[in-house]
Structure formats: structure tokens, C-alpha cells
Enzyme design. Structure first.
Site, PDB file in Angstrom:
ATOM      1  N   ASN A 288      -1.716 -13.130  16.058  1.00 47.37           N
ATOM      2  CA  ASN A 288      -2.932 -12.219  16.359  1.00 47.37           C
ATOM      3  C   ASN A 288      -3.395 -12.531  17.621  1.00 47.37           C
ATOM      4  O   ASN A 288      -3.497 -13.525  18.022  1.00 47.37           O
ATOM      5  CB  ASN A 288      -3.751 -12.104  15.190  1.00 47.37           C
ATOM      6  CG  ASN A 288      -4.653 -11.045  15.159  1.00 47.37           C
ATOM      7  OD1 ASN A 288      -5.037 -10.599  16.058  1.00 47.37           O
ATOM      8  ND2 ASN A 288      -4.744 -10.254  13.944  1.00 47.37           N
TER       9      ASN A 288
ATOM     10  N   CYS B 132       3.979  23.522  -8.959  1.00 49.05           N
ATOM     11  CA  CYS B 132       2.958  23.665  -9.771  1.00 49.05           C
ATOM     12  C   CYS B 132       1.560  24.129  -9.229  1.00 49.05           C
ATOM     13  O   CYS B 132       0.685  24.373  -9.785  1.00 49.05           O
ATOM     14  CB  CYS B 132       2.787  22.550 -10.835  1.00 49.05           C
ATOM     15  SG  CYS B 132       2.032  21.210  -9.995  1.00 49.05           S
TER      16      CYS B 132
ATOM     17  N   HIS C 224       0.985  -1.284  -0.027  1.00 49.82           N
ATOM     18  CA  HIS C 224      -0.077  -0.123  -0.140  1.00 49.82           C
ATOM     19  C   HIS C 224       0.763   1.212   0.181  1.00 49.82           C
ATOM     20  O   HIS C 224       0.380   2.319   0.452  1.00 49.82           O
ATOM     21  CB  HIS C 224      -1.055   0.031   1.311  1.00 49.82           C
ATOM     22  CG  HIS C 224      -2.009  -0.993   1.115  1.00 49.82           C
ATOM     23  ND1 HIS C 224      -2.324  -1.678   2.325  1.00 49.82           N
ATOM     24  CD2 HIS C 224      -2.715  -1.679   0.147  1.00 49.82           C
ATOM     25  CE1 HIS C 224      -3.383  -2.603   1.930  1.00 49.82           C
ATOM     26  NE2 HIS C 224      -3.540  -2.669   0.568  1.00 49.82           N
TER      27      HIS C 224
ATOM     28  N   CYS D 293       1.784  17.427 -11.378  1.00 49.96           N
ATOM     29  CA  CYS D 293       2.959  17.071 -12.273  1.00 49.96           C
ATOM     30  C   CYS D 293       3.752  15.946 -11.711  1.00 49.96           C
ATOM     31  O   CYS D 293       4.857  15.541 -12.371  1.00 49.96           O
ATOM     32  CB  CYS D 293       3.810  18.349 -11.696  1.00 49.96           C
ATOM     33  SG  CYS D 293       4.725  18.522 -10.141  1.00 49.96           S
TER      34      CYS D 293
HETATM   35  P1  NAD Z   1      -6.423  -3.723  10.680  1.00 52.05           P
HETATM   36  O1  NAD Z   1      -6.337  -2.284  11.519  1.00 52.05           O
HETATM   37  O2  NAD Z   1      -7.637  -4.275  10.034  1.00 52.05           O
HETATM   38  O3  NAD Z   1      -6.356  -4.950  12.076  1.00 52.05           O
HETATM   39  C1  NAD Z   1      -5.325  -4.976  12.879  1.00 52.05           C
HETATM   40  C2  NAD Z   1      -5.399  -6.357  13.444  1.00 52.05           C
HETATM   41  O4  NAD Z   1      -4.040  -6.355  14.338  1.00 52.05           O
HETATM   42  C3  NAD Z   1      -6.344  -6.867  13.985  1.00 52.05           C
HETATM   43  O5  NAD Z   1      -6.585  -8.300  13.656  1.00 52.05           O
HETATM   44  C4  NAD Z   1      -5.918  -6.882  15.566  1.00 52.05           C
HETATM   45  O6  NAD Z   1      -6.600  -8.068  16.477  1.00 52.05           O
HETATM   46  C5  NAD Z   1      -4.408  -7.195  15.284  1.00 52.05           C
HETATM   47  N1  NAD Z   1      -3.422  -6.633  16.531  1.00 52.05           N
HETATM   48  C6  NAD Z   1      -3.726  -5.446  17.242  1.00 52.05           C
HETATM   49  N2  NAD Z   1      -2.813  -5.526  18.317  1.00 52.05           N
HETATM   50  C7  NAD Z   1      -1.664  -6.644  17.773  1.00 52.05           C
HETATM   51  C8  NAD Z   1      -0.416  -6.990  18.685  1.00 52.05           C
HETATM   52  N3  NAD Z   1      -0.077  -6.184  19.478  1.00 52.05           N
HETATM   53  N4  NAD Z   1      -0.046  -7.998  17.806  1.00 52.05           N
HETATM   54  C9  NAD Z   1      -0.282  -8.556  16.672  1.00 52.05           C
HETATM   55  N5  NAD Z   1      -1.618  -8.131  16.265  1.00 52.05           N
HETATM   56  C10 NAD Z   1      -2.450  -7.058  16.945  1.00 52.05           C
HETATM   57  O7  NAD Z   1      -5.141  -3.830  10.061  1.00 52.05           O
HETATM   58  P2  NAD Z   1      -4.984  -4.476   8.613  1.00 52.05           P
HETATM   59  O8  NAD Z   1      -5.333  -5.721   8.505  1.00 52.05           O
HETATM   60  O9  NAD Z   1      -3.385  -4.444   8.516  1.00 52.05           O
HETATM   61  O10 NAD Z   1      -5.759  -3.536   7.575  1.00 52.05           O
HETATM   62  C11 NAD Z   1      -5.537  -2.240   7.693  1.00 52.05           C
HETATM   63  C12 NAD Z   1      -5.142  -1.397   6.614  1.00 52.05           C
HETATM   64  O11 NAD Z   1      -4.541  -0.138   7.237  1.00 52.05           O
HETATM   65  C13 NAD Z   1      -3.782  -1.762   5.812  1.00 52.05           C
HETATM   66  O12 NAD Z   1      -4.313  -1.896   4.517  1.00 52.05           O
HETATM   67  C14 NAD Z   1      -2.724  -0.832   6.268  1.00 52.05           C
HETATM   68  O13 NAD Z   1      -2.296  -0.159   5.137  1.00 52.05           O
HETATM   69  C15 NAD Z   1      -3.439   0.335   6.954  1.00 52.05           C
HETATM   70  N6  NAD Z   1      -3.141   0.667   8.355  1.00 52.05           N
HETATM   71  C16 NAD Z   1      -1.431   0.778   8.198  1.00 52.05           C
HETATM   72  C17 NAD Z   1      -0.992   1.454   9.569  1.00 52.05           C
HETATM   73  C18 NAD Z   1       0.491   1.255   9.646  1.00 52.05           C
HETATM   74  O14 NAD Z   1       1.127   1.423   8.897  1.00 52.05           O
HETATM   75  N7  NAD Z   1       0.950   1.131  10.796  1.00 52.05           N
HETATM   76  C19 NAD Z   1      -1.875   1.809  10.501  1.00 52.05           C
HETATM   77  C20 NAD Z   1      -3.308   1.785  10.384  1.00 52.05           C
HETATM   78  C21 NAD Z   1      -3.626   1.088   9.262  1.00 52.05           C
HETATM   79 ZN    ZN Z   2       3.209  19.730  -9.066  1.00 46.68          ZN
END
Ligand code: NAD
Ligand code: ZN
Length: 251
Positions: free
Chosen positions: A216, A153, A121, A132
């Protein structure tokens, strides 16, 4: 209660695997202080997900940018990799992890030292001008006045991560599918498996014969359909136990 027998089984699979991938989501960064989207304390309890829809962003750039700054830029800077990120880095160094496919946009796998990271992502550290197409590192762009406009731009600037309704970066997609296909073991860490097409990666790995180990604190969409071994617990705790079993110290 962590099932130590399952930890031992998972460690055996990792030890014997000739090609291991990790598929990570927001959960692996929760212990770095970055909230996930879903689940308890999830960002979607506080903000409306439509602010990250591409059409909404173009129609309401000011409203979208106000939320984007709060959830991705106000505190992302201070976040550091945690024990789970470092454990994956150690596995790569020891030749026991060939690639990370991450849905995260926080750059923490790279900061932990991992070299092969496919960012499904994109990454929040880069911003792109929608007019641009010039790319900027976020640190050189002022985020205090929104919407953010291009210094060259005056076009609308967008974070260079994938919004809802936007295509996945093609190279990351191709590399991820290839790595999933080659996997003998895939470690899934901290994802609900609700975001597509990312959630297809474990299915592709499984269809190609991989053993799927999921970490998880809560069961997910993938737990009963795809995962062979479900290790219930926090990423840092479980990754720590796995590395202990493999006689590896976390960096
Ligand atoms: P999600 O928010 O849908 O789910 C998070 C998952 O993490 C849940 O299943 C939860 O039970 C689990 N979780 C919580 N605490 C945990 C821990 N300490 N250890 C292990 N697991 C734990 O996240 P997703 O499935 O990644 O989808 C969300 C989208 O959001 C992704 O596409 C991502 O791009 C984006 N996102 C990214 C960030 C980041 O870059 N850190 C933060 C928020 C959302
Ligand atoms: Zn630009």
C-alpha cells in the site's frame, strides 16, 4: 523510496510458501482508473456513503440508483486490469497463488485470468430483482432510467453486490475463511482494512500462522497490528518488483 531488501524478503516468503492467498481491495484497481472509496480522490469525498446502505436504497431507490450508475457503471466498463492484476494471475499460473479473496466488485481479477477468486462483496456485473430474484447481466438492462425495474415483474432491481447493512454471500465467506486459515503467506494489496467482516481475513490468516505481506502507498489499520512485511508503494510497482525477484514475467 522502495526498500529493496524488504522486497527480497517478501519474494523469499512467496517462493517458499506452500499456500498463498491474496486479499485485495479498491487500491489494486486505482491504477485501472477506478477510484477507491477512502483516501485522496476517494469517492466518499464526493458522494454520501448512505446511498449504498440497504435501508436507504429501499427507501430512496431513485437517489441511490443515480449515484450507483455514476460510480459503478458509467466507467467500470472501460476499465482494464493493470500490471498488479496480471502479476497475481501469473502467480496463480505458476502455482504460487492458491486463491484471491477480493473486496472488489469490478471483475478485474477474472479479466486478468485468475481462476480462484472469492468475491467477498459480490460483483457489479450482475443485477438482481428484489421481488422475483431473477438475475440479469447488467449489459442487457437499461440503466438510463432509474430506479431500475425488473422487465419481468416490475420489481426493484439492485446491483448484486453487498450493500452496507447486507449479509456477505455465504459461499464466498466460507471459502474465504477456509483459504485464510490454510494460508502460509497472505499478500494484502490496496485495502484500508476498515470494512468488516472482510478485514478479519488477514487476522484469521495470521492467527493460523501465515506471514502477512502488505502492499500500500500508505500505512493502514493492518500495518502495525497484522502485517509482518509492509511494502510501501503502488500495487503495480511493488508487484512488478516481486515478480522480477521471482524471475517471472508479467503476462
Ligand atoms: P478503500 O477505498 O477503503 O481504500 C483503498 C486503499 O487503497 C487505501 O488504503 C489506499 O491507500 C490504497 N491505494 C490507493 N492507491 C493504491 C495503489 N495504486 N496501489 C495500492 N494501494 C493503493 O478500499 P477497501 O479497503 O477495498 O474498502 C472499500 C470497499 O469499497 C470494499 O469493500 C470494496 O468492495 C469497495 N470498492 C470497490 C471498488 C472496486 O471494485 N474497484 C472501488 C471502490 C470501492
Ligand atoms: Zn422481477
Amino acid at each position: 523510496m522502495i526498500d529493496l531488501k524488504l522486497i527480497a524478503q517478501a519474494a523469499d516468503k512467496l517462493r517458499d510458501s506452500a499456500f498463498t492467498t491474496a486479499f485485495t481491495g479498491a487500491g489494486i484497481s486505482v491504477e485501472s482508473g477506478i477510484p477507491s472509496f477512502r483516501g485522496e480522490n476517494g469517492l466518499w469525498n464526493k458522494y454520501d456513503p448512505k446511498t449504498l446502505e440497504l435501508d436507504y436504497f429501499y427507501a430512496h431507490p431513485k437517489e441511490s440508483w443515480e449515484v450507483i450508475v455514476k460510480i459503478f457503471y458509467d466507467f467500470f466498463e472501460e476499465s482494464k486490469p493493470n500490471k498488479a492484476h496480471f502479476a497475481l494471475s501469473k502467480l496463480e499460473q505458476e502455482g504460487k497463488l492458491q486463491a484471491i479473496i477480493t473486496q472488489n466488485i469490478d471483475n478485474l481479477h477474472q479479466e486478468a485470468g485468475n481462476k480462484t477468486v472469492y468475491e467477498f462483496h459480490g460483483n457489479s456485473k450482475t443485477l438482481i430483482c428484489t421481488a422475483c430474484h431473477h438475475k440479469y447481466h447488467h449489459a442487457i438492462i437499461h440503466l438510463d432510467v432509474v430506479p431500475v425495474l425488473c422487465p419481468d415483474c416490475s420489481g426493484l432491481i439492485k446491483p448484486d453486490f453487498t450493500f452496507f447493512g447486507e449479509a456477505i454471500p455465504i459461499d464466498a465467506y466460507k471459502n474465504s475463511v477456509e483459504a485464510a486459515k490454510q494460508s502460509k503467506v497472505m499478500l494484502i494489496v490496496g485495502t484500508t482494512g476498515e470494512v468488516y467482516p472482510a478485514a478479519e481475513m488477514p487476522v484469521i490468516a495470521k492467527e493460523n500462522g501465515a506471514c502477512i505481506i502488505e502492499i500500500n502507498p500508505h500505512p493502514t489499520n493492518l500495518t502495525h497490528s497484522v502485517s509482518d512485511i509492509f511494502l510501501k508503494g503502488k500495487a503495480s510497482e511493488i508487484m512488478g518488483l516481486l515478480l522480477d525477484k521471482l524471475d517471472m514475467d508479467i503476462l
